[in-house]
Write a protein that holds these residues in place. Structure first.
Motif, PDB file in Angstrom:
ATOM      1  N   TYR A 178      40.657   5.118  53.085  1.00  0.00           N
ATOM      2  CA  TYR A 178      39.287   5.378  52.631  1.00  0.00           C
ATOM      3  C   TYR A 178      38.690   4.144  51.950  1.00  0.00           C
ATOM      4  CZ  TYR A 178      40.801  10.184  53.474  1.00  0.00           C
ATOM      5  OH  TYR A 178      41.290  11.320  54.055  1.00  0.00           O
ATOM      6  N   ILE A 179      39.498   3.459  51.155  1.00  0.00           N
ATOM      7  CA  ILE A 179      39.013   2.238  50.498  1.00  0.00           C
ATOM      8  C   ILE A 179      38.690   1.163  51.537  1.00  0.00           C
ATOM      9  CG2 ILE A 179      39.666   0.341  48.972  1.00  0.00           C
ATOM     10  CD1 ILE A 179      41.295   2.343  47.351  1.00  0.00           C
ATOM     11  N   MET A 180      39.560   1.044  52.525  1.00  0.00           N
ATOM     12  CA  MET A 180      39.336   0.067  53.590  1.00  0.00           C
ATOM     13  C   MET A 180      38.024   0.356  54.307  1.00  0.00           C
ATOM     14  SD  MET A 180      40.820  -2.526  55.330  1.00  0.00           S
ATOM     15  CE  MET A 180      40.917  -3.256  56.975  1.00  0.00           C
ATOM     16  N   ILE A 181      37.802   1.616  54.663  1.00  0.00           N
ATOM     17  CA  ILE A 181      36.569   1.999  55.353  1.00  0.00           C
ATOM     18  C   ILE A 181      35.348   1.723  54.486  1.00  0.00           C
ATOM     19  CG2 ILE A 181      35.264   3.946  56.291  1.00  0.00           C
ATOM     20  CD1 ILE A 181      37.932   5.161  57.181  1.00  0.00           C
ATOM     21  N   ALA A 182      35.443   2.043  53.191  1.00  0.00           N
ATOM     22  CA  ALA A 182      34.314   1.833  52.275  1.00  0.00           C
ATOM     23  C   ALA A 182      33.977   0.348  52.157  1.00  0.00           C
ATOM     24  CB  ALA A 182      34.644   2.416  50.906  1.00  0.00           C
ATOM     25  N   LEU A 183      34.993  -0.506  52.056  1.00  0.00           N
ATOM     26  CA  LEU A 183      34.752  -1.942  51.938  1.00  0.00           C
ATOM     27  C   LEU A 183      34.169  -2.519  53.230  1.00  0.00           C
ATOM     28  CD1 LEU A 183      37.962  -3.048  49.990  1.00  0.00           C
ATOM     29  CD2 LEU A 183      35.640  -2.775  49.086  1.00  0.00           C
ATOM     30  N   VAL A 184      34.659  -2.035  54.366  1.00  0.00           N
ATOM     31  CA  VAL A 184      34.099  -2.472  55.651  1.00  0.00           C
ATOM     32  C   VAL A 184      32.632  -2.059  55.754  1.00  0.00           C
ATOM     33  CG1 VAL A 184      34.188  -2.137  58.155  1.00  0.00           C
ATOM     34  CG2 VAL A 184      36.308  -2.505  56.879  1.00  0.00           C
ATOM     35  N   ALA A 185      32.337  -0.807  55.367  1.00  0.00           N
ATOM     36  CA  ALA A 185      30.960  -0.311  55.420  1.00  0.00           C
ATOM     37  C   ALA A 185      30.050  -1.103  54.487  1.00  0.00           C
ATOM     38  CB  ALA A 185      30.928   1.174  55.057  1.00  0.00           C
ATOM     39  N   LEU A 186      30.544  -1.442  53.295  1.00  0.00           N
ATOM     40  CA  LEU A 186      29.744  -2.235  52.361  1.00  0.00           C
ATOM     41  C   LEU A 186      29.451  -3.615  52.941  1.00  0.00           C
ATOM     42  CD1 LEU A 186      28.455  -2.751  49.616  1.00  0.00           C
ATOM     43  CD2 LEU A 186      30.721  -3.405  48.739  1.00  0.00           C
ATOM     44  N   THR A 187      30.459  -4.218  53.542  1.00  0.00           N
ATOM     45  CA  THR A 187      30.263  -5.537  54.166  1.00  0.00           C
ATOM     46  C   THR A 187      29.204  -5.466  55.257  1.00  0.00           C
ATOM     47  OG1 THR A 187      32.583  -6.096  53.748  1.00  0.00           O
ATOM     48  CG2 THR A 187      31.405  -7.424  55.373  1.00  0.00           C
ATOM     49  N   MET A 188      29.307  -4.466  56.116  1.00  0.00           N
ATOM     50  CA  MET A 188      28.351  -4.313  57.215  1.00  0.00           C
ATOM     51  C   MET A 188      26.943  -4.067  56.680  1.00  0.00           C
ATOM     52  SD  MET A 188      30.703  -2.043  59.849  1.00  0.00           S
ATOM     53  CE  MET A 188      29.461  -2.025  61.154  1.00  0.00           C
ATOM     54  N   ALA A 189      26.835  -3.294  55.610  1.00  0.00           N
ATOM     55  CA  ALA A 189      25.516  -3.011  55.025  1.00  0.00           C
ATOM     56  C   ALA A 189      24.874  -4.287  54.488  1.00  0.00           C
ATOM     57  CB  ALA A 189      25.653  -1.975  53.913  1.00  0.00           C
ATOM     58  N   ILE A 190      25.664  -5.112  53.809  1.00  0.00           N
ATOM     59  CA  ILE A 190      25.125  -6.372  53.277  1.00  0.00           C
ATOM     60  C   ILE A 190      24.670  -7.282  54.416  1.00  0.00           C
ATOM     61  CG2 ILE A 190      25.678  -8.473  51.996  1.00  0.00           C
ATOM     62  CD1 ILE A 190      27.614  -6.802  50.316  1.00  0.00           C
ATOM     63  N   VAL A 191      25.490  -7.393  55.462  1.00  0.00           N
ATOM     64  CA  VAL A 191      25.147  -8.242  56.604  1.00  0.00           C
ATOM     65  C   VAL A 191      23.879  -7.743  57.295  1.00  0.00           C
ATOM     66  CG1 VAL A 191      25.905  -9.057  58.867  1.00  0.00           C
ATOM     67  CG2 VAL A 191      27.531  -8.978  56.962  1.00  0.00           C
ATOM     68  N   PRO A 202      23.163 -17.111  53.736  1.00  0.00           N
ATOM     69  CA  PRO A 202      23.808 -16.455  54.881  1.00  0.00           C
ATOM     70  C   PRO A 202      24.375 -15.084  54.505  1.00  0.00           C
ATOM     71  CG  PRO A 202      25.189 -18.225  54.053  1.00  0.00           C
ATOM     72  CD  PRO A 202      23.887 -18.322  53.318  1.00  0.00           C
ATOM     73  N   ALA A 203      24.008 -14.080  55.265  1.00  0.00           N
ATOM     74  CA  ALA A 203      24.413 -12.709  54.952  1.00  0.00           C
ATOM     75  C   ALA A 203      25.922 -12.528  55.042  1.00  0.00           C
ATOM     76  CB  ALA A 203      23.703 -11.740  55.889  1.00  0.00           C
ATOM     77  N   ALA A 204      26.553 -13.097  56.070  1.00  0.00           N
ATOM     78  CA  ALA A 204      27.995 -12.891  56.257  1.00  0.00           C
ATOM     79  C   ALA A 204      28.793 -13.489  55.103  1.00  0.00           C
ATOM     80  CB  ALA A 204      28.436 -13.493  57.588  1.00  0.00           C
ATOM     81  N   LEU A 205      28.454 -14.708  54.703  1.00  0.00           N
ATOM     82  CA  LEU A 205      29.174 -15.350  53.603  1.00  0.00           C
ATOM     83  C   LEU A 205      28.947 -14.594  52.297  1.00  0.00           C
ATOM     84  CD1 LEU A 205      30.894 -17.653  52.560  1.00  0.00           C
ATOM     85  CD2 LEU A 205      28.815 -19.028  52.293  1.00  0.00           C
ATOM     86  N   THR A 206      27.718 -14.150  52.079  1.00  0.00           N
ATOM     87  CA  THR A 206      27.415 -13.377  50.878  1.00  0.00           C
ATOM     88  C   THR A 206      28.233 -12.095  50.831  1.00  0.00           C
ATOM     89  OG1 THR A 206      25.153 -14.255  50.860  1.00  0.00           O
ATOM     90  CG2 THR A 206      25.575 -12.264  49.566  1.00  0.00           C
ATOM     91  N   ALA A 207      28.324 -11.415  51.978  1.00  0.00           N
ATOM     92  CA  ALA A 207      29.079 -10.162  52.042  1.00  0.00           C
ATOM     93  C   ALA A 207      30.553 -10.397  51.716  1.00  0.00           C
ATOM     94  CB  ALA A 207      28.932  -9.541  53.432  1.00  0.00           C
ATOM     95  N   ILE A 208      31.133 -11.473  52.251  1.00  0.00           N
ATOM     96  CA  ILE A 208      32.543 -11.775  51.993  1.00  0.00           C
ATOM     97  C   ILE A 208      32.775 -12.047  50.508  1.00  0.00           C
ATOM     98  CG2 ILE A 208      34.380 -13.457  52.416  1.00  0.00           C
ATOM     99  CD1 ILE A 208      33.220 -13.781  55.254  1.00  0.00           C
ATOM    100  N   ILE A 209      31.872 -12.823  49.887  1.00  0.00           N
ATOM    101  CA  ILE A 209      32.015 -13.151  48.469  1.00  0.00           C
ATOM    102  C   ILE A 209      31.874 -11.906  47.597  1.00  0.00           C
ATOM    103  CG2 ILE A 209      30.960 -14.409  46.552  1.00  0.00           C
ATOM    104  CD1 ILE A 209      30.224 -16.607  48.556  1.00  0.00           C
ATOM    105  N   VAL A 210      30.877 -11.059  47.900  1.00  0.00           N
ATOM    106  CA  VAL A 210      30.634  -9.854  47.102  1.00  0.00           C
ATOM    107  C   VAL A 210      31.820  -8.898  47.180  1.00  0.00           C
ATOM    108  CG1 VAL A 210      29.221  -7.770  46.923  1.00  0.00           C
ATOM    109  CG2 VAL A 210      28.128 -10.003  47.207  1.00  0.00           C
TER     110      VAL A 210
END
Length: 547
Positions: A178-191, A202-210
């Motif tokens: 569930y944590i893995m899915i939530a973090l993936v979803a958060l990354t996709m939302a930021i991008v 850059p959205a991708a780099l920002t998502a990785i840092i956040v």
């Protein structure tokens, strides 16, 4: 020198930031395929650095990202196993003999690619039909997607009764999943949403840092990171060193015909797959940026990158569509983006390994999922009913074969199907308009291409037995395209001559005339040479000295 480094950068900020983003996305994929073929991840990462740097500087497509791609890596899986067995079978066993054979195969792979570029084989990628291109993109997107799904697994070491260590992968469960899915979803939302607010970062780099900051500050336990992923697979970490010239390659490699015969099939297949994926990725970038790259130059650069990689102890590679799309979407357009990717990757390995190892795999998976969504040609679903059934068949077939087998087979299958469809359709287009002159001569005005596919229909247009004594075959609206067409024309002419009838062939090109007269000098009297149509030439390698 200016020509070599043209298009180095037009926007340094975007190129630098996109290069950093791509280097982060490069690590887990390269490491994953290193585990698949059973080599040290640092060997694969070193290869990614060297190939990426050389192709970025000298390649034919600014913005294209190259590295130790999985399409090439899987080809060397059997070589690693057999190379290890060959090392054990030697009178004086050599440690890590599989690596020696691998590096030799990578060097030979590079030589083949350089030769392909020198002899301008790269231009033939332009002949790949659009349905094949769409199928390639869709199939590769599915392959990348499935590779990310496999990241939702834990790997653990299991020692069998013989003391052999194996690594078993099981899918995550419970809170970890569930944590893995939530973090993936958060990354996709930021991008997805960040570019709608601002495009200055850059959205991708920002998502990785956040996402990385959330995991570190929140002290989340059980979250898979780059470091844990490598260690769970049997690696020791990211810490590496500058690539050095591999002297062991020449000291331990048996340089003989047997070694050449052993590595040649792997090297040739890897070279073919690498060039196909690189050149088709180049085509995709051409479409995205509305510019045009040089396939032959890219072939030479890919080969040079692999040669250097093999000499300095790295694995083989090619253009990587996933990382390339991330780079283009992040604003990377110049050569600087690829250079930055390679240098950043090297910095990670040398100095910041402990920080990069803390990056959650979920952040990188989320970025790759967004790349898959953007890469997949969703329009193909909409146009399937609007395009010819043959094109729809090619698109679906290439997608399926890419997923089930590999890219090279898929492209060959797609091109063969497209060629057969073209031959069939072209064969149906040959026509013969018939008319009579005042002197009783029957005229056949041929319209359409005469080649191997239309020979049968061409022969059926004529009636030598019942035709009058004078016949004229006019090719002003036709084109003789291959040797089969020449032979069909020769056969028809001989049928009329054998019946004692007079036949004239008009509007043939000089090449057609010469080829017909090679075996039948008497045809000089039946070919009307006073009127020649200079608009076309016969499409045959026998006469075309320019190609």
């Amino acid at each position: 020198m200016r020509k070599i480094f043209n298009n180095f950068t037009s926007n340094p900020k975007d190129d630098i930031l996109s290069g950093i983003t791509v280097s982060l996305a490069m690590i887990p994929e390269v490491v994953a395929f290193a585990f698949v073929i059973g080599i040290d991840p640092l060997v694969a990462l070193s290869g990614a650095f060297m190939i990426g740097l050389i192709t970025a500087l000298f390649g034919g497509r600014p913005g294209l990202i190259s590295g130790a791609a999985g399409a090439v890596a899987v080809i060397f899986a059997d070589l690693i196993i057999e190379g290890h067995d060959k090392g054990l079978a030697m009178d004086v066993p050599v440690d890590n003999m599989q690596y020696i054979y691998l590096f030799a195969a990578v060097i030979l792979m590079g030589i083949i690619q350089v030769l392909a570029g020198v002899f301008k084989v790269g231009k033939f990628v332009r002949l790949i039909p659009h349905p094949v291109m769409m199928g390639f993109v869709n199939g590769l997107a599915i392959v990348i997607f499935w590779a990310q799904v496999k990241m939702f697994r834990n790997r653990s070491a299991v020692v069998d009764e013989n003391g052999v260590t194996e690594y078993v992968a099981t899918y995550m469960q419970g809170s970890q999943l569930y944590i893995m899915i939530a973090l993936v979803a958060l990354t996709m939302a930021i991008v997805f949403f960040l570019p709608k607010l601002t495009k200055k970062i850059p959205a991708a780099l920002t998502a990785i840092i956040v996402v990385t900051a959330i995991v570190i500050i929140g002290d989340m336990e059980g979250v898979s990171t780059v470091g844990s992923y490598i260690r769970d697979g049997g690696g020791t970490g990211l810490k590496g060193e500058l690539p050095t010239f591999n002297t062991e390659l020449w000291e331990k490699l048996p340089i003989n015909l047997e070694t050449f015969k052993f590595i040649l099939p792997y090297a040739f297949l890897a070279a073919a797959v690498g060039l196909i994926e690189s050149l088709m990725t180049m085509n995709l970038v051409d479409e995205l940026t509305e510019t045009r790259g040089s396939g032959n130059r890219e072939s030479v650069a890919q080969g040079a990158g692999n040669i250097i990689s093999g000499l300095f102890g790295g694995t083989g590679g090619c253009g990587m569509i996933g990382q390339t799309v991330i780079n283009i979407n992040a604003g990377g357009r110049g050569r600087l983006s690829g250079v930055m990717m390679s240098l950043t990757l090297l910095v990670f390995l040398l100095f910041t390994d402990e920080y990069i190892e803390q990056v959650p795999i979920a952040a990188l998976v989320g970025v790759m999922f967004m790349m898959v969504i953007e890469t997949f040609a969703w329009s193909s679903f909409r146009i399937l009913r609007k395009i010819p059934k043959s094109d729809a068949l090619v698109l679906i077939t290439v997608s399926v074969v890419t997923v089930v087998f590999d890219l090279a087979i898929a492209v060959f299958v797609g091109v063969i199907i497209s060629a057969l469809v073209f031959a069939w359709e072209s064969a149906k287009r040959i026509r013969a308009r018939k008319s009579l002159k005042e002197d009783g001569t029957k005229v056949y005005e041929i319209w359409g291409p005469l080649f191997f596919g239309s020979v049968t229909d061409f022969n059926m247009k004529f009636d030598p037995k019942n035709d009058p004594d004078k016949v004229e075959i006019d090719f002003i609206e036709a084109r003789v395209q291959d040797h089969s067409g020449i032979e069909a024309l020769r056969g028809i002419a001989n049928k009329y001559l054998d019946l004692g009838k007079e036949i004239k062939l008009t509007h043939l090109s000089p090449e057609c005339k010469e080829l017909l007269m090679r075996n039948n000098p008497e045809f000089d009297t039946i070919i009307e040479s006073s009127i020649e149509d200079p608009r076309y030439h016969i499409a045959t390698d026998l006469m075309d000295a320019e190609v």
